[in-house]
Design a protein around this motif. Structure first.
Motif, PDB file in Angstrom:
ATOM      1  N   ILE A 193       0.862  -1.187   0.000  1.00  0.00           N
ATOM      2  CA  ILE A 193       0.000   0.000   0.000  1.00  0.00           C
ATOM      3  C   ILE A 193       0.899   1.238   0.000  1.00  0.00           C
ATOM      4  CG2 ILE A 193      -1.893  -1.227   1.127  1.00  0.00           C
ATOM      5  CD1 ILE A 193      -1.206   0.414   3.697  1.00  0.00           C
ATOM      6  N   SER A 194       0.444   2.295  -0.672  1.00  0.00           N
ATOM      7  CA  SER A 194       1.294   3.474  -0.831  1.00  0.00           C
ATOM      8  C   SER A 194       0.540   4.780  -0.668  1.00  0.00           C
ATOM      9  CB  SER A 194       1.923   3.478  -2.229  1.00  0.00           C
ATOM     10  OG  SER A 194       2.619   2.296  -2.471  1.00  0.00           O
ATOM     11  N   VAL A 195       1.285   5.754  -0.145  1.00  0.00           N
ATOM     12  CA  VAL A 195       0.794   7.119   0.007  1.00  0.00           C
ATOM     13  C   VAL A 195       1.912   8.033  -0.482  1.00  0.00           C
ATOM     14  CG1 VAL A 195       0.323   8.887   1.770  1.00  0.00           C
ATOM     15  CG2 VAL A 195      -0.743   6.640   1.969  1.00  0.00           C
ATOM     16  N   SER A 196       1.564   9.151  -1.080  1.00  0.00           N
ATOM     17  CA  SER A 196       2.593  10.101  -1.496  1.00  0.00           C
ATOM     18  C   SER A 196       3.132  10.856  -0.283  1.00  0.00           C
ATOM     19  CB  SER A 196       2.014  11.103  -2.489  1.00  0.00           C
ATOM     20  OG  SER A 196       2.917  12.196  -2.624  1.00  0.00           O
ATOM     21  N   GLY A 197       4.456  10.890  -0.186  1.00  0.00           N
ATOM     22  CA  GLY A 197       5.102  11.651   0.877  1.00  0.00           C
ATOM     23  C   GLY A 197       4.879  13.154   0.744  1.00  0.00           C
ATOM     24  N   ASP A 198       4.305  13.576  -0.382  1.00  0.00           N
ATOM     25  CA  ASP A 198       4.008  15.005  -0.558  1.00  0.00           C
ATOM     26  C   ASP A 198       2.907  15.472   0.392  1.00  0.00           C
ATOM     27  OD1 ASP A 198       5.776  14.866  -2.618  1.00  0.00           O
ATOM     28  OD2 ASP A 198       4.290  15.089  -4.226  1.00  0.00           O
ATOM     29  N   PHE A 199       2.105  14.524   0.877  1.00  0.00           N
ATOM     30  CA  PHE A 199       0.922  14.907   1.643  1.00  0.00           C
ATOM     31  C   PHE A 199       0.950  14.529   3.121  1.00  0.00           C
ATOM     32  CE2 PHE A 199      -0.544  14.378  -2.798  1.00  0.00           C
ATOM     33  CZ  PHE A 199      -0.818  15.716  -3.059  1.00  0.00           C
ATOM     34  N   ILE A 200       2.023  13.874   3.556  1.00  0.00           N
ATOM     35  CA  ILE A 200       2.169  13.607   4.993  1.00  0.00           C
ATOM     36  C   ILE A 200       3.580  14.011   5.388  1.00  0.00           C
ATOM     37  CG2 ILE A 200       1.912  11.978   6.897  1.00  0.00           C
ATOM     38  CD1 ILE A 200       0.505  10.071   5.174  1.00  0.00           C
ATOM     39  N   SER A 201       3.708  14.737   6.472  1.00  0.00           N
ATOM     40  CA  SER A 201       5.050  15.127   6.899  1.00  0.00           C
ATOM     41  C   SER A 201       5.184  15.038   8.405  1.00  0.00           C
ATOM     42  CB  SER A 201       5.368  16.540   6.406  1.00  0.00           C
ATOM     43  OG  SER A 201       4.471  17.437   7.008  1.00  0.00           O
ATOM     44  N   SER A 202       6.381  15.331   8.883  1.00  0.00           N
ATOM     45  CA  SER A 202       6.701  15.145  10.299  1.00  0.00           C
ATOM     46  C   SER A 202       5.896  16.082  11.212  1.00  0.00           C
ATOM     47  CB  SER A 202       8.193  15.347  10.533  1.00  0.00           C
ATOM     48  OG  SER A 202       8.566  16.617  10.082  1.00  0.00           O
ATOM     49  N   GLY A 203       5.329  17.124  10.645  1.00  0.00           N
ATOM     50  CA  GLY A 203       4.514  18.018  11.471  1.00  0.00           C
ATOM     51  C   GLY A 203       3.082  17.530  11.656  1.00  0.00           C
ATOM     52  N   ASP A 204       2.712  16.470  10.944  1.00  0.00           N
ATOM     53  CA  ASP A 204       1.314  16.030  10.986  1.00  0.00           C
ATOM     54  C   ASP A 204       0.967  15.216  12.220  1.00  0.00           C
ATOM     55  OD1 ASP A 204      -0.150  17.029   8.730  1.00  0.00           O
ATOM     56  OD2 ASP A 204       1.137  15.806   7.436  1.00  0.00           O
ATOM     57  N   LYS A 205      -0.280  15.407  12.658  1.00  0.00           N
ATOM     58  CA  LYS A 205      -0.855  14.565  13.704  1.00  0.00           C
ATOM     59  C   LYS A 205      -2.041  13.860  13.057  1.00  0.00           C
ATOM     60  CE  LYS A 205      -1.877  14.488  18.574  1.00  0.00           C
ATOM     61  NZ  LYS A 205      -2.128  15.311  19.768  1.00  0.00           N
ATOM     62  N   LEU A 206      -1.888  12.570  12.859  1.00  0.00           N
ATOM     63  CA  LEU A 206      -2.839  11.825  12.043  1.00  0.00           C
ATOM     64  C   LEU A 206      -3.901  11.107  12.868  1.00  0.00           C
ATOM     65  CD1 LEU A 206      -0.271  10.081   9.646  1.00  0.00           C
ATOM     66  CD2 LEU A 206      -1.549  12.198   9.206  1.00  0.00           C
ATOM     67  N   LEU A 207      -5.094  11.059  12.277  1.00  0.00           N
ATOM     68  CA  LEU A 207      -6.135  10.147  12.738  1.00  0.00           C
ATOM     69  C   LEU A 207      -6.274   9.110  11.634  1.00  0.00           C
ATOM     70  CD1 LEU A 207      -8.573   9.068  14.294  1.00  0.00           C
ATOM     71  CD2 LEU A 207      -9.954  10.924  13.310  1.00  0.00           C
TER      72      LEU A 207
ATOM     73  N   LEU B 293      -1.927  -1.770  10.764  1.00  0.00           N
ATOM     74  CA  LEU B 293      -0.473  -1.811  10.991  1.00  0.00           C
ATOM     75  C   LEU B 293       0.277  -1.201   9.808  1.00  0.00           C
ATOM     76  CD1 LEU B 293       0.109  -5.342  12.601  1.00  0.00           C
ATOM     77  CD2 LEU B 293       0.280  -3.118  13.726  1.00  0.00           C
ATOM     78  N   GLY B 294      -0.201  -1.461   8.598  1.00  0.00           N
ATOM     79  CA  GLY B 294       0.416  -0.876   7.407  1.00  0.00           C
ATOM     80  C   GLY B 294       0.316   0.643   7.406  1.00  0.00           C
ATOM     81  N   LEU B 295      -0.836   1.156   7.825  1.00  0.00           N
ATOM     82  CA  LEU B 295      -1.021   2.617   7.877  1.00  0.00           C
ATOM     83  C   LEU B 295      -0.146   3.227   8.981  1.00  0.00           C
ATOM     84  CD1 LEU B 295      -4.886   2.790   7.287  1.00  0.00           C
ATOM     85  CD2 LEU B 295      -3.079   3.388   5.657  1.00  0.00           C
ATOM     86  N   LEU B 296       0.000   2.517  10.106  1.00  0.00           N
ATOM     87  CA  LEU B 296       0.900   2.987  11.178  1.00  0.00           C
ATOM     88  C   LEU B 296       2.341   3.029  10.677  1.00  0.00           C
ATOM     89  CD1 LEU B 296      -0.448   1.068  14.323  1.00  0.00           C
ATOM     90  CD2 LEU B 296      -0.433   3.555  14.016  1.00  0.00           C
ATOM     91  N   ASP B 297       2.701   2.026   9.877  1.00  0.00           N
ATOM     92  CA  ASP B 297       4.045   1.940   9.305  1.00  0.00           C
ATOM     93  C   ASP B 297       4.313   3.142   8.388  1.00  0.00           C
ATOM     94  OD1 ASP B 297       6.482   0.956   8.548  1.00  0.00           O
ATOM     95  OD2 ASP B 297       5.706  -0.684   7.309  1.00  0.00           O
ATOM     96  N   ILE B 298       3.317   3.471   7.561  1.00  0.00           N
ATOM     97  CA  ILE B 298       3.446   4.616   6.657  1.00  0.00           C
ATOM     98  C   ILE B 298       3.574   5.927   7.446  1.00  0.00           C
ATOM     99  CG2 ILE B 298       2.094   6.046   5.044  1.00  0.00           C
ATOM    100  CD1 ILE B 298       1.332   3.440   3.600  1.00  0.00           C
ATOM    101  N   ALA B 299       2.770   6.066   8.497  1.00  0.00           N
ATOM    102  CA  ALA B 299       2.837   7.269   9.334  1.00  0.00           C
ATOM    103  C   ALA B 299       4.234   7.408   9.941  1.00  0.00           C
ATOM    104  CB  ALA B 299       1.781   7.201  10.439  1.00  0.00           C
ATOM    105  N   GLU B 300       4.768   6.287  10.403  1.00  0.00           N
ATOM    106  CA  GLU B 300       6.094   6.291  11.018  1.00  0.00           C
ATOM    107  C   GLU B 300       7.158   6.679   9.992  1.00  0.00           C
ATOM    108  OE1 GLU B 300       6.933   2.693  13.237  1.00  0.00           O
ATOM    109  OE2 GLU B 300       9.059   3.246  13.382  1.00  0.00           O
TER     110      GLU B 300
END
Ligand code: G4P
Ligand code: NA
Ligand code: NA
Length: 194
Positions: free
Chosen positions: A107-121, A134-141
């Motif tokens: 599964i993939s997400v563009s790094g253009d839209f998530i960064s270290s300043g984000d607080k994700l739900l 777990l995959g989404l947590l991995d991407i957030a990390e």
């Protein structure tokens, strides 16, 4: 969430002791009124957490996520399960094992839209074995983003995902927790019955 439990009782179809079909309002046809109520419930539970973005996964996570994003006033990004013509650089990816399908997907997400300043739900429609979460947590990390918690529409409490995530210290908010699918009937966990 009472409205959701009533909808599950009324329209859910118990396919086996493990699988609940909810194609009439969540996984195929979508009930916008119910989705709005679900979005408001997620927003209420995470209102104090200063969420900057919602992260979900296609396809059935998108509808509840968009309604929660509308309510919290934040964008929604969904992980893709297949290669895309246009989503092809700066990718953050994770492997997701499917117990049911006995296969592993990237599964993939563009790094253009998530960064270290984000607080994700993180939001998803179902929580079964927890592999998608777990995959989404991995991407957030990988993005260096913080995760406030995971919002789930329907958790199957008799499968291991909920325990797996909570044991890691992740806050999981499930709007309905199904504890059993015996004799063609859906039973909910007691705390959620109010
Ligand atoms: P996991 O992520 O919790 O480990 O789940 P698993 O691999 O077992 O699930 C694979 C797919 O099946 C996921 O959807 C998941 O949401 C869905 N699923 C799991 N259990 C149930 C269930 O009892 N009822 C329904 N309706 N769905 C279930 P997906 O294939 O990614 O599909 P979609 O998001 O495009 O709908
Ligand atoms: Na999903
Ligand atoms: Na699904």
């Amino acid at each position: 969430m009472k409205l959701l439990q009533e909808k599950i009782q009324k329209e859910g179809i118990v396919l086996s002791e493990e699988v609940l079909k909810v194609d009439s309002f969540l996984n195929h046809q979508v009930d916008p009124h119910l989705m709005q109520a679900i979005g408001m419930e997620f927003a209420e539970r995470f209102r104090a957490d200063n969420i900057t973005k919602i992260l979900t996964i296609e396809s059935s996570g998108i509808a509840p996520s968009v309604m929660a994003g509308l309510e919290l006033g934040v964008p929604v990004i969904f992980a893709r399960k297949r290669a895309s013509l246009t989503l092809n650089n700066n990718l953050l990816s994770a492997e997701v094992k499917s117990f049911t399908k006995k296969e592993t997907n990237t599964i993939s997400v563009s790094g253009d839209f998530i960064s270290s300043g984000d607080k994700l739900l993180i939001i998803d429609d179902f929580l079964a074995n927890g592999q998608a979460a777990l995959g989404l947590l991995d991407i957030a990390e990988k993005a260096g983003a913080e995760v406030a918690g995971i919002g789930i529409v329907i958790e199957k409490g008799f499968q291991q995902g909920g325990r797996l995530l909570r044991d890691r210290g992740v806050r999981v908010e499930s709007l309905a927790i199904v504890d059993g699918l015996q004799d063609g009937r859906v039973t909910f966990r007691k705390e959620e019955n109010t």
